[in-house]
Scaffold this motif. Structure first.
Motif, mmCIF file in Angstrom:
data_model
loop_
_atom_site.group_PDB
_atom_site.id
_atom_site.type_symbol
_atom_site.label_atom_id
_atom_site.label_comp_id
_atom_site.label_asym_id
_atom_site.label_seq_id
_atom_site.Cartn_x
_atom_site.Cartn_y
_atom_site.Cartn_z
ATOM 1 N N VAL A 98 21.389 -4.892 28.676
ATOM 2 C CA VAL A 98 20.231 -5.366 27.939
ATOM 3 C C VAL A 98 19.728 -6.622 28.633
ATOM 4 N N GLN A 99 18.460 -6.625 29.024
ATOM 5 C CA GLN A 99 17.854 -7.841 29.552
ATOM 6 C C GLN A 99 17.472 -8.693 28.357
ATOM 7 N N ILE A 100 17.944 -9.950 28.329
ATOM 8 C CA ILE A 100 17.729 -10.759 27.134
ATOM 9 C C ILE A 100 16.818 -11.962 27.345
ATOM 10 N N PHE A 101 16.493 -12.286 28.609
ATOM 11 C CA PHE A 101 15.635 -13.454 28.819
ATOM 12 C C PHE A 101 15.075 -13.440 30.233
ATOM 13 N N THR A 102 13.854 -13.938 30.370
ATOM 14 C CA THR A 102 13.242 -14.201 31.669
ATOM 15 C C THR A 102 12.750 -15.635 31.644
ATOM 16 N N GLY A 103 13.149 -16.418 32.629
ATOM 17 C CA GLY A 103 12.738 -17.811 32.702
ATOM 18 C C GLY A 103 12.075 -18.115 34.026
ATOM 19 N N ASN A 104 11.441 -19.280 34.114
ATOM 20 C CA ASN A 104 10.730 -19.638 35.338
ATOM 21 C C ASN A 104 11.135 -21.001 35.900
ATOM 22 N N ASN A 105 12.255 -21.547 35.455
ATOM 23 C CA ASN A 105 12.741 -22.842 35.942
ATOM 24 C C ASN A 105 14.156 -22.722 36.499
ATOM 25 N N GLY A 106 14.398 -21.731 37.331
ATOM 26 C CA GLY A 106 15.736 -21.466 37.857
ATOM 27 C C GLY A 106 15.995 -22.114 39.206
ATOM 28 N N PRO A 107 17.043 -21.694 39.875
ATOM 29 C CA PRO A 107 17.413 -22.233 41.190
ATOM 30 C C PRO A 107 16.369 -21.922 42.264
ATOM 31 N N THR A 108 16.409 -22.697 43.353
ATOM 32 C CA THR A 108 15.444 -22.528 44.439
ATOM 33 C C THR A 108 15.726 -21.300 45.296
ATOM 34 N N GLY A 109 16.958 -20.826 45.290
ATOM 35 C CA GLY A 109 17.311 -19.674 46.111
ATOM 36 C C GLY A 109 17.745 -18.487 45.278
ATOM 37 N N PRO A 110 17.656 -17.296 45.860
ATOM 38 C CA PRO A 110 18.117 -16.100 45.143
ATOM 39 C C PRO A 110 19.638 -16.044 45.086
ATOM 40 N N ASN A 111 20.152 -15.605 43.933
ATOM 41 C CA ASN A 111 21.599 -15.493 43.786
ATOM 42 C C ASN A 111 21.927 -14.744 42.502
ATOM 43 N N LEU A 112 23.168 -14.298 42.405
ATOM 44 C CA LEU A 112 23.686 -13.640 41.206
ATOM 45 C C LEU A 112 24.829 -14.484 40.656
ATOM 46 N N TYR A 113 24.806 -14.698 39.351
ATOM 47 C CA TYR A 113 25.843 -15.464 38.662
ATOM 48 C C TYR A 113 26.345 -14.616 37.499
ATOM 49 N N HIS A 114 27.627 -14.729 37.175
ATOM 50 C CA HIS A 114 28.111 -14.064 35.967
ATOM 51 C C HIS A 114 28.956 -15.047 35.156
ATOM 52 N N PHE A 115 28.871 -14.867 33.831
ATOM 53 C CA PHE A 115 29.528 -15.767 32.888
ATOM 54 C C PHE A 115 30.310 -14.928 31.887
ATOM 55 N N GLU A 116 31.602 -15.225 31.760
ATOM 56 C CA GLU A 116 32.449 -14.442 30.871
ATOM 57 C C GLU A 116 32.786 -15.171 29.579
ATOM 58 N N ASN A 117 32.304 -16.424 29.441
ATOM 59 C CA ASN A 117 32.518 -17.160 28.196
ATOM 60 C C ASN A 117 31.451 -18.247 28.044
ATOM 61 N N LYS A 118 31.342 -18.778 26.836
ATOM 62 C CA LYS A 118 30.323 -19.782 26.521
ATOM 63 C C LYS A 118 30.550 -21.068 27.305
ATOM 64 N N GLU A 119 31.799 -21.438 27.529
ATOM 65 C CA GLU A 119 32.108 -22.663 28.248
ATOM 66 C C GLU A 119 31.544 -22.616 29.671
ATOM 67 N N GLN A 120 31.705 -21.482 30.345
ATOM 68 C CA GLN A 120 31.133 -21.331 31.688
ATOM 69 C C GLN A 120 29.618 -21.478 31.641
ATOM 70 N N LEU A 121 29.002 -20.865 30.649
ATOM 71 C CA LEU A 121 27.547 -20.906 30.522
ATOM 72 C C LEU A 121 27.071 -22.323 30.217
ATOM 73 N N ASP A 122 27.762 -23.020 29.319
ATOM 74 C CA ASP A 122 27.381 -24.390 28.956
ATOM 75 C C ASP A 122 27.413 -25.335 30.158
ATOM 76 N N LEU A 123 28.309 -25.094 31.091
ATOM 77 C CA LEU A 123 28.445 -25.960 32.266
ATOM 78 C C LEU A 123 27.538 -25.549 33.425
ATOM 79 N N SER A 124 26.799 -24.474 33.262
ATOM 80 C CA SER A 124 25.972 -23.943 34.351
ATOM 81 C C SER A 124 24.546 -24.490 34.305
ATOM 82 N N TRP A 125 23.783 -24.142 35.313
ATOM 83 C CA TRP A 125 22.369 -24.502 35.397
ATOM 84 C C TRP A 125 21.536 -23.795 34.339
ATOM 85 N N VAL A 126 22.034 -22.676 33.804
ATOM 86 C CA VAL A 126 21.254 -21.865 32.867
ATOM 87 C C VAL A 126 20.848 -22.680 31.637
ATOM 88 N N LYS A 127 21.767 -23.447 31.115
ATOM 89 C CA LYS A 127 21.484 -24.208 29.895
ATOM 90 C C LYS A 127 20.320 -25.180 30.092
#
Length: 180
Positions: free
Chosen positions: A39-68
């Motif tokens: 399920v695609q849940i969000f599209t944003g326009n303020n992400g990293p300057t380069g292309p990449n794939l990231y995966h997060f298996e828990n909220k703590e990882q997500l909270d510490l990432s650029w996504v927040k």
């Protein structure tokens, strides 16, 4: 059963994408990737300057990432409400710095490739580009978020591919860089 039906059933069960994978110092040939429901849940326009794939298996990882920091507090809360980290993985694919990107950016496929005791995630993204005759050349740093069921084996590496398509004369995104 006809031969064409047997072949179709085989490809429905396991899409054959031969690829050479360099993983943990080992070179291997992986022949079978399994498309998974996502399920695609969000599209944003303020992400990293380069292309990449990231995966997060828990909220703590997500909270510490650029996504927040790449989204508003209310958008972040909405995203969190759509993820069950006990049974799902969140992926983020950053498109990187691009001009004339439309709001039409889609995850088109997520596949899992088993390699030894690990699982590799492979994501395809389609990036809608505004038609030349109506583009404003705005710069954005588009990213998409999606969820899928956690695999039984460890998720240890990811790959992605992107392709552009003409999205017509629709809204063009602009944004600021954020993240690694």
């Amino acid at each position: 059963m006809q031969m064409s039906q047997i072949v179709t059933n085989f490809f429905d069960a396991c899409v054959f994408f031969p690829r050479i994978i360099f993983f943990s110092g080992l070179l291997s040939l992986s022949g079978c990737s399994n498309a998974v429901e996502f399920v695609q849940i969000f599209t944003g326009n303020n992400g990293p300057t380069g292309p990449n794939l990231y995966h997060f298996e828990n909220k703590e990882q997500l909270d510490l990432s650029w996504v927040k920091s790449a989204m508003s507090r209310s958008d972040y809360e909405k995203v969190l409400s759509r993820i069950d980290f006990k049974r799902q993985v969140l992926i983020a694919v950053s498109v990187g710095e691009r001009d004339s990107v439309s709001e039409n950016v889609q995850i088109s496929r997520i596949s899992l490739v088993p390699v030894a005791d690990d699982t590799i995630v492979d994501v395809s993204v389609r990036v809608g580009m505004v038609s030349k005759e109506c583009e404003k050349n705005l710069t954005s740093y588009v990213f998409v978020l999606g969820t899928f069921e956690k695999p039984k084996k460890t998720l240890s590496y990811g790959g992605f591919d992107m392709d552009n398509f003409n999205a017509g004369c629709i809204a063009e995104l602009s944004g600021q860089p954020n993240g690694p």
